[in-house]
Design a protein around this motif. Structure first.
Motif, PDB file in Angstrom:
ATOM      1  N   LYS A   1       0.859  -1.186   0.000  1.00 42.65           N
ATOM      2  CA  LYS A   1       0.000   0.000   0.000  1.00 42.65           C
ATOM      3  C   LYS A   1       0.891   1.230   0.000  1.00 42.65           C
ATOM      4  O   LYS A   1       1.645   1.462   0.946  1.00 42.65           O
ATOM      5  CB  LYS A   1      -0.928  -0.005   1.220  1.00 42.65           C
ATOM      6  N   ASN A   2       0.809   1.999  -1.063  1.00 40.34           N
ATOM      7  CA  ASN A   2       1.753   3.098  -1.270  1.00 40.34           C
ATOM      8  C   ASN A   2       1.713   4.159  -0.184  1.00 40.34           C
ATOM      9  O   ASN A   2       2.665   4.918  -0.009  1.00 40.34           O
ATOM     10  CB  ASN A   2       1.491   3.762  -2.619  1.00 40.34           C
ATOM     11  N   VAL A   3       0.613   4.234   0.573  1.00 34.95           N
ATOM     12  CA  VAL A   3       0.486   5.280   1.577  1.00 34.95           C
ATOM     13  C   VAL A   3       1.567   5.177   2.645  1.00 34.95           C
ATOM     14  O   VAL A   3       1.913   6.184   3.293  1.00 34.95           O
ATOM     15  CB  VAL A   3      -0.912   5.225   2.228  1.00 34.95           C
ATOM     16  N   TYR A   4       2.147   4.000   2.823  1.00 35.22           N
ATOM     17  CA  TYR A   4       3.167   3.840   3.859  1.00 35.22           C
ATOM     18  C   TYR A   4       4.471   4.556   3.523  1.00 35.22           C
ATOM     19  O   TYR A   4       5.365   4.648   4.375  1.00 35.22           O
ATOM     20  CB  TYR A   4       3.419   2.357   4.138  1.00 35.22           C
ATOM     21  N   VAL A   5       4.567   5.096   2.303  1.00 39.59           N
ATOM     22  CA  VAL A   5       5.714   5.942   1.967  1.00 39.59           C
ATOM     23  C   VAL A   5       5.774   7.139   2.907  1.00 39.59           C
ATOM     24  O   VAL A   5       6.844   7.714   3.127  1.00 39.59           O
ATOM     25  CB  VAL A   5       5.617   6.389   0.490  1.00 39.59           C
ATOM     26  N   ILE A   6       4.627   7.511   3.485  1.00 38.92           N
ATOM     27  CA  ILE A   6       4.576   8.648   4.395  1.00 38.92           C
ATOM     28  C   ILE A   6       5.481   8.439   5.603  1.00 38.92           C
ATOM     29  O   ILE A   6       5.872   9.402   6.282  1.00 38.92           O
ATOM     30  CB  ILE A   6       3.113   8.896   4.854  1.00 38.92           C
TER      31      ILE A   6
ATOM     32  N   GLN B   1      -8.478   6.181  -9.675  1.00 37.75           N
ATOM     33  CA  GLN B   1      -9.233   5.719 -10.833  1.00 37.75           C
ATOM     34  C   GLN B   1     -10.685   5.418 -10.469  1.00 37.75           C
ATOM     35  O   GLN B   1     -11.534   5.286 -11.347  1.00 37.75           O
ATOM     36  CB  GLN B   1      -8.565   4.476 -11.429  1.00 37.75           C
ATOM     37  N   TRP B   2     -10.968   5.263  -9.194  1.00 39.16           N
ATOM     38  CA  TRP B   2     -12.334   5.071  -8.722  1.00 39.16           C
ATOM     39  C   TRP B   2     -12.950   6.442  -8.505  1.00 39.16           C
ATOM     40  O   TRP B   2     -12.404   7.288  -7.800  1.00 39.16           O
ATOM     41  CB  TRP B   2     -12.333   4.271  -7.413  1.00 39.16           C
ATOM     42  N   ALA B   3     -14.111   6.674  -9.121  1.00 41.82           N
ATOM     43  CA  ALA B   3     -14.714   8.005  -9.106  1.00 41.82           C
ATOM     44  C   ALA B   3     -14.934   8.524  -7.695  1.00 41.82           C
ATOM     45  O   ALA B   3     -14.729   9.706  -7.413  1.00 41.82           O
ATOM     46  CB  ALA B   3     -16.037   7.998  -9.878  1.00 41.82           C
ATOM     47  N   ASP B   4     -15.345   7.634  -6.758  1.00 44.61           N
ATOM     48  CA  ASP B   4     -15.637   8.072  -5.392  1.00 44.61           C
ATOM     49  C   ASP B   4     -14.387   8.504  -4.642  1.00 44.61           C
ATOM     50  O   ASP B   4     -14.488   9.171  -3.604  1.00 44.61           O
ATOM     51  CB  ASP B   4     -16.331   6.950  -4.618  1.00 44.61           C
ATOM     52  N   GLU B   5     -13.206   8.123  -5.126  1.00 47.76           N
ATOM     53  CA  GLU B   5     -11.969   8.500  -4.432  1.00 47.76           C
ATOM     54  C   GLU B   5     -11.042   9.281  -5.347  1.00 47.76           C
ATOM     55  O   GLU B   5      -9.817   9.216  -5.218  1.00 47.76           O
ATOM     56  CB  GLU B   5     -11.266   7.242  -3.899  1.00 47.76           C
ATOM     57  N   ARG B   6     -11.636  10.007  -6.305  1.00 47.03           N
ATOM     58  CA  ARG B   6     -10.805  10.795  -7.208  1.00 47.03           C
ATOM     59  C   ARG B   6     -10.027  11.851  -6.430  1.00 47.03           C
ATOM     60  O   ARG B   6      -8.911  12.205  -6.790  1.00 47.03           O
ATOM     61  CB  ARG B   6     -11.681  11.434  -8.294  1.00 47.03           C
TER      62      ARG B   6
ATOM     63  N   PRO C   1     -13.926  14.685  11.802  1.00 45.75           N
ATOM     64  CA  PRO C   1     -14.904  13.581  11.806  1.00 45.75           C
ATOM     65  C   PRO C   1     -14.251  12.212  11.899  1.00 45.75           C
ATOM     66  O   PRO C   1     -14.755  11.325  12.612  1.00 45.75           O
ATOM     67  CB  PRO C   1     -15.642  13.767  10.476  1.00 45.75           C
ATOM     68  N   ALA C   2     -13.134  12.038  11.194  1.00 46.33           N
ATOM     69  CA  ALA C   2     -12.452  10.745  11.245  1.00 46.33           C
ATOM     70  C   ALA C   2     -11.846  10.491  12.620  1.00 46.33           C
ATOM     71  O   ALA C   2     -11.914   9.364  13.148  1.00 46.33           O
ATOM     72  CB  ALA C   2     -11.360  10.681  10.170  1.00 46.33           C
ATOM     73  N   LEU C   3     -11.245  11.512  13.227  1.00 42.01           N
ATOM     74  CA  LEU C   3     -10.670  11.337  14.561  1.00 42.01           C
ATOM     75  C   LEU C   3     -11.752  10.974  15.572  1.00 42.01           C
ATOM     76  O   LEU C   3     -11.548  10.087  16.411  1.00 42.01           O
ATOM     77  CB  LEU C   3      -9.957  12.616  14.988  1.00 42.01           C
ATOM     78  N   LEU C   4     -12.895  11.653  15.489  1.00 47.72           N
ATOM     79  CA  LEU C   4     -14.007  11.322  16.389  1.00 47.72           C
ATOM     80  C   LEU C   4     -14.476   9.888  16.151  1.00 47.72           C
ATOM     81  O   LEU C   4     -14.804   9.162  17.094  1.00 47.72           O
ATOM     82  CB  LEU C   4     -15.161  12.296  16.185  1.00 47.72           C
ATOM     83  N   GLY C   5     -14.507   9.480  14.886  1.00 48.91           N
ATOM     84  CA  GLY C   5     -14.908   8.114  14.577  1.00 48.91           C
ATOM     85  C   GLY C   5     -13.923   7.087  15.088  1.00 48.91           C
ATOM     86  O   GLY C   5     -14.320   6.065  15.667  1.00 48.91           O
TER      87      GLY C   5
ATOM     88  N   SER D   1      -6.872   9.613   8.858  1.00 50.38           N
ATOM     89  CA  SER D   1      -7.995  10.500   9.163  1.00 50.38           C
ATOM     90  C   SER D   1      -8.237  11.481   8.026  1.00 50.38           C
ATOM     91  O   SER D   1      -9.349  11.996   7.868  1.00 50.38           O
ATOM     92  CB  SER D   1      -7.724  11.269  10.460  1.00 50.38           C
ATOM     93  N   ALA D   2      -7.204  11.752   7.236  1.00 49.35           N
ATOM     94  CA  ALA D   2      -7.354  12.661   6.099  1.00 49.35           C
ATOM     95  C   ALA D   2      -7.960  11.964   4.881  1.00 49.35           C
ATOM     96  O   ALA D   2      -8.338  12.643   3.917  1.00 49.35           O
ATOM     97  CB  ALA D   2      -6.004  13.271   5.729  1.00 49.35           C
ATOM     98  N   PHE D   3      -8.031  10.624   4.900  1.00 50.46           N
ATOM     99  CA  PHE D   3      -8.699   9.908   3.812  1.00 50.46           C
ATOM    100  C   PHE D   3     -10.181  10.247   3.810  1.00 50.46           C
ATOM    101  O   PHE D   3     -10.832  10.255   4.859  1.00 50.46           O
ATOM    102  CB  PHE D   3      -8.561   8.397   3.982  1.00 50.46           C
ATOM    103  N   ARG D   4     -10.741  10.477   2.632  1.00 52.26           N
ATOM    104  CA  ARG D   4     -12.185  10.656   2.551  1.00 52.26           C
ATOM    105  C   ARG D   4     -12.901   9.360   2.928  1.00 52.26           C
ATOM    106  O   ARG D   4     -13.976   9.389   3.522  1.00 52.26           O
ATOM    107  CB  ARG D   4     -12.581  11.105   1.142  1.00 52.26           C
ATOM    108  N   ASN D   5     -12.293   8.238   2.596  1.00 46.33           N
ATOM    109  CA  ASN D   5     -12.862   6.935   2.953  1.00 46.33           C
ATOM    110  C   ASN D   5     -12.145   6.374   4.178  1.00 46.33           C
ATOM    111  O   ASN D   5     -11.598   5.276   4.162  1.00 46.33           O
ATOM    112  CB  ASN D   5     -12.740   5.971   1.766  1.00 46.33           C
ATOM    113  N   TRP D   6     -12.130   7.154   5.251  1.00 45.32           N
ATOM    114  CA  TRP D   6     -11.379   6.748   6.435  1.00 45.32           C
ATOM    115  C   TRP D   6     -11.974   5.505   7.090  1.00 45.32           C
ATOM    116  O   TRP D   6     -11.267   4.771   7.789  1.00 45.32           O
ATOM    117  CB  TRP D   6     -11.332   7.888   7.458  1.00 45.32           C
ATOM    118  N   GLN D   7     -13.267   5.228   6.852  1.00 41.36           N
ATOM    119  CA  GLN D   7     -13.901   4.057   7.463  1.00 41.36           C
ATOM    120  C   GLN D   7     -13.380   2.745   6.883  1.00 41.36           C
ATOM    121  O   GLN D   7     -13.522   1.690   7.493  1.00 41.36           O
ATOM    122  CB  GLN D   7     -15.427   4.107   7.280  1.00 41.36           C
ATOM    123  N   GLY D   8     -12.805   2.793   5.677  1.00 41.54           N
ATOM    124  CA  GLY D   8     -12.300   1.572   5.060  1.00 41.54           C
ATOM    125  C   GLY D   8     -13.326   0.804   4.270  1.00 41.54           C
ATOM    126  O   GLY D   8     -13.098  -0.355   3.916  1.00 41.54           O
TER     127      GLY D   8
END
Length: 422
Positions: free
Chosen positions: A129-134, A200-205, A214-218, A267-274
């Motif tokens: 998962k490329n995000v781990y480059v962070i 490439q997925w429209a919902d996560e463009r 909101p994500a932190l509270l979740g 938490s900055a992901f729009r799809n933070w819920q997974g």
């Protein structure tokens, strides 16, 4: 994925060919591979624990609680990406803190082997998962901190620069090669080295948002996605953090940096819920690491065991872990997406009593109520869901009930009602 090439090759060697005739054997080999990954994960968890305690009882309590009294169990039972990402994270943490701890490591050769393994695990994380480059700047900062903590002896220029050269040769060079492989893979699959495929997925463009509240509270307070409710060891670890920082400062800094950075970025992901999943799956890889101070809590409870207040605390922790274990049994008794199957069956009324019930109860509680309803015909599931369905939803629910009466997910088949007679 390349990770499954070895087990598929084993299947090919045993079965002769990978074709339609050998498809029936695929679940066996994939489950065998899952057992290997799970055992490897438990092994690294034990290795990490042995850095901080010599108590066998503490190791067993921590490892078994982490695996079976948390939502981690759900991701150990199928070919999900979380099973190997968590293994890679544990391997990275263990080898990194071991390789940079030159006061405890037994010689340069052992330190180099730890750094090489850490580089490989980090590269595997980024490939998964490329995000781990962070975590790259975090790891670079940890190397700088370790260099500051362990200054080289001033007995010559070669001696002074040896740790830097060793770090580059055994960690950064292998990691760099794996990162180049990641970029090449992205270019081949998605047309650009910096395209991860998610957009490439429209919902996560647009992957990220600046509003992380909101994500932190979740992640902290949600009934479905709270890391504390789904990984209760993290709650019990909180009182142990001062002692963990005092006795293992570098390890604590590493764990906190990994945890905080991944918490913020996820938490900055729009799809933070997974998406359709159980628990905060994006935080699972760091949850065991952030729970390590629980070791000191267990050690404190083991001292002066006769005191009444300590007995009360031990009973409360044991009761909470037992309750969480029973919830995990209920969750893992049913199919992976059962909660979502229920939601789809009754989603004609988004604000109805059945929907409110699903969102206000733990997955395990919903599964338990459903199984009791199947067995006895009476449970909170009937009172709060079945009695409030429309005719179309009743048809959907009947289909779902019949499919789950014949499911092979049930552990105790003699307790499961037989399919309805026509």
């Amino acid at each position: 994925m390349l990770l499954y090439v070895p087990i598929l090759q084993l299947q090919k060697c045993v079965m002769g060919e990978l074709d339609d005739a050998s498809d029936d054997a695929s679940p066996f080999f994939l489950n065998l591979f899952n057992l290997f990954l799970s055992c490897s994960t438990a092994y690294y968890l034990v290795l990490i624990m042995r850095r901080y305690t010599t108590s066998v009882a503490t190791v067993w309590i921590f490892v078994l609680s982490a695996l079976y009294a948390t939502f981690w169990w759900n991701y150990l039972r199928a070919q999900t990406f979380e099973i190997y990402v968590t293994l890679f994270m544990l391997g990275l943490y263990y080898h990194l803190v071991s390789g940079l701890d030159r006061k405890r490591v037994a010689g340069d050769r052992v330190a180099s082997s730890h750094l090489l393994a850490a580089g490989i695990f980090f590269g595997a994380l980024c490939l998964s998962k490329n995000v781990y480059v962070i975590l790259l700047p975090v790891v670079a900062g940890l190397f700088a901190l370790a260099q500051f903590r362990n200054p080289a002896e001033a007995d010559g220029t070669l001696r002074q620069h040896r740790p830097l050269f060793s770090n580059f040769l055994w960690f950064w060079l292998p990691l760099g090669l794996l990162l180049c492989l990641m970029l090449g893979s992205n270019a081949y699959r998605f047309g650009s080295p910096f395209n991860t495929g998610y957009t490439q997925w429209a919902d996560e463009r647009r992957l990220f948002t600046a509003n992380i509240v909101p994500a932190l509270l979740g992640f902290f307070f949600s009934k479905q996605k709270s890391i504390f409710l789904n990984f209760p060891l993290m709650i019990f670890a909180l009182p142990g953090w001062p002692a963990f920082i005092k006795h293992h400062r570098f390890d604590a800094i590493t764990a906190l940096l990994f945890g905080v950075v991944l918490l913020v970025i996820n938490s900055a992901f729009r799809n933070w819920q997974g998406g359709a999943c159980y628990g905060p799956r994006y935080l699972l890889p760091v949850a065991p690491i952030l729970s390590l101070p629980f070791i000191h809590v267990l050690g404190w409870l083991a001292r002066s065991p006769g005191k009444i207040y300590k007995s009360a605390i031990r009973s409360a922790i044991a009761g909470a872990l037992l309750y969480s274990f029973l919830l995990q049994v209920e969750v893992n008794t049913m199919p992976f997406f059962f909660w979502y199957y229920l939601k789809d069956a009754i989603d004609d009324q988004p604000t109805s009593q059945p929907i409110d019930y699903l969102h206000s109860h733990h997955f395990g509680t919903v599964n338990s109520d459903f199984l009791i309803y199947l067995k006895s015909g009476s449970s909170p599931f009937k009172d709060q869901v079945i009695d409030h369905l429309t005719s179309d939803e009743e048809d959907n629910m009947a289909t779902l009930e019949d499919s789950n009466r014949t499911s092979n997910y049930y552990w105790f088949r003699h307790l499961v009602p037989k399919p309805r007679e026509e």
